[in-house]
Design an enzyme around this catalytic site. Structure first.
Site, PDB file in Angstrom:
ATOM      1  N   ALA A   1      -0.880  -0.551  -1.939  1.00 38.19           N
ATOM      2  CA  ALA A   1      -1.183  -1.736  -2.147  1.00 38.19           C
ATOM      3  C   ALA A   1      -2.813  -2.489  -1.672  1.00 38.19           C
ATOM      4  CB  ALA A   1       0.098  -2.873  -1.221  1.00 38.19           C
ATOM      5  N   ASP A   2      -3.625  -2.714  -2.870  1.00 44.04           N
ATOM      6  CA  ASP A   2      -4.253  -3.244  -2.926  1.00 44.04           C
ATOM      7  C   ASP A   2      -5.105  -4.452  -1.837  1.00 44.04           C
ATOM      8  OD1 ASP A   2      -7.708  -3.045  -3.749  1.00 44.04           O
ATOM      9  OD2 ASP A   2      -6.806  -4.028  -5.865  1.00 44.04           O
TER      10      ASP A   2
END
Length: 876
Positions: free
Chosen positions: A602-603
């Site tokens: 997840a960024d």
């Protein structure tokens, strides 16, 4: 009942207020406050399953508006003819209370099912259809009741002989303002969604019982004291036909909400785009229309009736729309004025957002309020029901976000959409060509604005910079800006995103570090693409299938501008051809994706941005765990420079409830932009050293070079990133508010650090490294004791290295910096020769002073070769 977009537009008129009249105003006030609170609750709950794409956002809004219009229209005659309107009002409020509370309890249970029903990659027809009709069916009973409450309340007090139409509109609108600000700033942060829903239901119940106890108008069953006497009504309505009146009601609703959509889209390029930003913009819109309608109550006689009065008001509205629109070009300068006047801080930042909104929306919405009040009186004079007038206006307003946000702004740009909205008001003017200067003056100003104003967009250019691309998307303005050195950066709503075309070791590590922790990943999912650089790096592995999910389609379209080949040269679209990129909401995709993943990454979602907090909730993390294949690993990256420690604690607490074995890594040693990662592998919590070494020595030379350029040449580079074990994280998160769908702590807490940070990123990092601990046994299965001792020394040296950076005063003179750092860094290398960052720093300083003092540089390099005989990792 007032909708989110501010359909009610009348303020407190100057009428005598007795006890019974005051009771009616208080009921309208409470009803308006509840209506906005309910809409915020349901919108947030539905977005968790339907997604945050423009499809879902507008579909939910359209379903809400559609329900209001249906209720106002379907019940208009039965309420108007009722001998006991108080029973209607009380029954409607009871329906809102019980259906609303039940729906708020049911939606969290339905969230996974609704997301899977839409699917991970639905067709446009399926997505639009389900996103609209599912909320419409779920909300219709309660929204229809909301649409009829205000006509029922007005009918109650009209039956007593009191003319309270404008006053009730006013109180309802004021309640909407209070509901907007109260639910966003107080209720949800303090109580959560469910408790706020219970409070709203209780208030609806009080409204119902109060109306039934008061029984207004029931002593004169069937009596209808007309707002306008029959003779006056005939005179006032003689010039405006009913069809024309319906056109004006519909046109003013569509154009008014269209202007709101336009102003919010433009202002989002200068505001912080937090949940508080949008609440303030909506409150300003409602207050502007209320003030205009309040003025109309006192000055109606001077405006004139029929076409002449309406033409005059529409001319004013064109001028006000153009004036407010012109202020949008100066929104960035207006935003900073309160900070200049009163100093920086959260209050000044919020005041700046409110000021920019007030200047842009104040003049137009003031005249909108006057016009809507005039149309209400014209409707009553024409024997139209109030419910019918509201239904026509609301139904047209429901179309505005679709037509303006989805079609006009992407097609014509913000400037073109603004001109078209102003032209729409011109076209509505009755008797256009017979009104002289009332029409020609706004027309001339419109033509001047069309001829001489530039594009309405904000893009901050660095010295020598240029815009490579710009797109007014349906949700945001996306641009790619290149500086004087040729480095391109992605801007979303004029905010620079993480990464650039010059992305180096840190950005590579964001992709490669989690992948190397898995023994043999075959499929990886990236939540958030940004520049596309990290997914492109992951896709260099020929044995890995890479899927990427990005909310904004325009970001995916811009990604080829950042693509790089293995040697760092531009690669164009070819660098991304192996990535399966999907334009979708990350939460819904995780819920609905049919396949499982070995690694999910997840960024760095900015937690203060509206909607981003939902990607840090316990429920989302649980959905990610369900999406992992056996032995799968999940990494959530966190930018410490974007959040305060309390926000971090809330995210960590939510993560640990799902992944109690979770650990933390530090992906960079930057003091100003530190990036942490939460890592968990539920099926195999600890890592096997042999498998890690095998992953770091792939047979492909390209992959070995890529790992070296990311600073991941060996097991010390990989395991050296460890920052905290699970026990340290548990202690850190103990007592923290768990970020969840019901208690969206991050959404409401993180913006305050954005508006006015209480500490610097390096101070937060120091707090963490001082309290967190890490043990080799918590990370590794059985390993060589000698290796574990060396790894422990590496972690200790890493902590001292960061503390040294915090304590060292920077200097632009490399020789001065070498004087300060040479001996301390050499001492760190003597304790842990594997700690490459210290050697890299010294090599960089040696290169910087070599021209001036080559002897010193050579001597330092020889000492480094002696302390660290292995070839250094390639870094950029």
């Amino acid at each position: 009942m007032t909708s989110l977009a501010g359909v009610s537009r009348v303020a407190l008129p100057a009428v005598p207020v007795g006890g019974r009249q005051l009771a009616g105003l208080l009921l309208a006030l409470a009803s308006g406050a509840c209506g906005l609170a309910w809409q915020f609750i349901w919108t947030q709950q539905l977005s968790n399953s339907l997604g945050h794409e423009i499809v879902a956002v507008l579909a939910v809004l359209g379903a809400f508006f559609g329900g209001l219009a249906i209720g106002a229209w379907a019940l208009r005659r039965v309420i108007e003819r009722s001998a006991r309107p108080a029973l209607w009002y009380g029954g409607l409020e009871l329906l809102i209370a019980f259906w609303g509370l039940g729906l708020s309890l049911l939606l969290p249970v339905l969230t996974p099912g609704l997301g899977r029903l839409i699917g991970a990659e639905p067709s446009a027809w399926r997505h639009w259809g389900l996103a609209f009709f599912l909320p419409l069916l779920l909300l219709l009973p309660v929204t229809a009741a909301m649409g009829a409450t205000l006509p029922a309340l007005e009918r109650c007090w009209r039956s007593t002989g009191a003319s309270l139409l404008s006053a009730l509109y006013s109180a309802n609108t004021l309640g909407a303002v209070l509901g907007t600000l109260g639910v966003v700033f107080i209720a949800i942060p303090q109580l959560g969604l469910q408790a706020t829903a219970m409070a709203c239901a209780a208030l609806n119940l009080v409204c119902a019982l109060s109306a039934l106890a008061l029984k207004p108008g029931q002593h004169s069953a069937g009596a209808q004291a007309a707002t306008v006497p029959p003779v006056a009504a005939a005179a006032a309505g003689a010039e405006v036909g009913r069809r024309h009146l319906w056109l004006l009601l519909a046109g003013s609703g569509w154009l008014g909400i269209g202007y709101e959509v336009l102003a919010v889209r433009v202002l989002s390029q200068v505001t912080e785009n937090t949940v508080y930003s949008y609440a303030l913009l909506l409150a300003v819109y409602l207050l502007g229309t209320a003030a205009g309608a309040g003025w109309h109550q006192r000055a109606r006689a001077r405006l004139g009736a029929g076409q002449a009065g309406l033409a005059r008001l529409l001319g004013w509205l064109v001028l006000a729309t153009l004036a407010g629109g012109l202020s949008l070009w100066a929104a960035d300068r207006l935003l900073v004025l309160p900070a200049r006047w009163f100093g920086p801080g959260a209050a000044s930042a919020l005041a700046g957002e409110a000021l920019a909104a007030a200047v842009a929306m104040g003049p137009p919405t003031w005249v909108m309020g006057v016009l809507f009040a005039q149309l209400c009186h014209q409707a009553r004079a024409s024997q139209m029901t109030l419910g019918g007038a509201l239904a026509v206006n609301t139904a047209a307003a429901a179309l505005a976000p679709w037509l303006v946000g989805v079609w006009l702004i992407p097609l014509l740009g913000a400037r073109g959409a603004l001109l078209l909205i102003a032209a729409g008001y011109l076209a509505l003017m009755p008797g256009l060509w017979r009104r002289g200067s009332g029409f020609w003056l706004p027309l001339v100003l419109w033509l001047l604005m069309a001829a001489f104003t530039p594009a309405l967009r904000f893009v901050d250019l660095p010295p020598g910079g240029r815009v490579l691309s710009y797109r007014d998307g349906v949700m945001a303005a996306v641009s790619v800006v290149e500086d004087g050195r040729g480095v391109a950066r992605l801007h979303i709503n004029n905010r620079v995103q993480e990464g650039s075309s010059a992305s180096g070791a840190i950005e590579r590590r964001l992709a490669l570090l989690p992948l190397q922790l898995h023994p043999k990943p075959q499929r990886a999912l990236f939540l958030g693409l940004g520049t596309g650089y990290t997914v492109q790096v992951a896709a260099r592995d020929p044995g890995l299938q890479v899927d990427g999910v990005e909310l904004l389609p325009e970001v995916i379209e811009a990604a080829p501008l950042f693509a790089r080949s293995p040697n760092g040269q531009p690669a164009g679209q070819a660098g991304l051809e192996r990535v399966h990129a999907v334009a979708a909401d990350a939460r819904r995709y995780v819920l609905a994706a049919p396949q499982r993943y070995d690694v999910v990454i997840a960024d760095l979602f900015h937690p203060a941005r509206s909607g981003a907090g939902a990607l840090y909730t316990r429920e989302h993390f649980a959905a990610v765990r369900e999406r992992l294949a056996p032995g799968g690993l999940f990494c959530q990256w966190l930018a410490l420079h974007q959040m305060e420690v309390e926000t971090l604690r809330s995210i960590v607490a939510a993560y640990l409830e799902v992944f109690p074995e979770g650990r933390a890594v530090l992906v960079s040693n930057s003091l100003d932009t530190p990036v942490l990662g939460l890592v968990a592998r539920p099926d195999m919590p600890r890592f096997e050293l042999g498998a890690l070494r095998a992953r770091l020595a792939p047979p492909q030379p390209e992959l070995r070079q890529l790992l070296g350029s990311a600073g991941l040449a060996d097991e010390f580079d990989l395991l050296g990133a460890a920052l905290a074990d699970s026990r340290s994280l548990q202690r850190f998160a103990q007592g923290a508010a768990v970020n969840s769908d019901d208690r969206p702590f991050v959404t409401h807490r993180a913006p305050w650090a954005t508006y006015a940070p209480a500490s610097q990123p390096r101070e937060r990092l120091h707090e963490l490294i001082s309290s967190w601990r890490v043990e080799p046994g918590d990370w590794l299965q059985s390993a060589d004791p000698v290796f574990e001792q060396r790894l422990q020394r590496y972690w200790d040296v890493r902590r001292r290295y960061l503390e040294l950076g915090m304590a060292t005063a920077p200097s632009p003179d490399p020789a001065a910096m070498l004087d300060r750092l040479q001996q301390p860094l050499l001492g760190l290398l003597r304790d842990s020769p594997e700690f490459r960052p210290a050697a890299d720093t010294l090599r960089a300083l040696a290169a910087a002073v070599s021209a001036r003092d080559p002897g010193r540089a050579d001597e330092l390099l020889r000492e480094l070769a002696r302390l660290q005989p292995r070839a250094p990792a390639l870094r950029s």
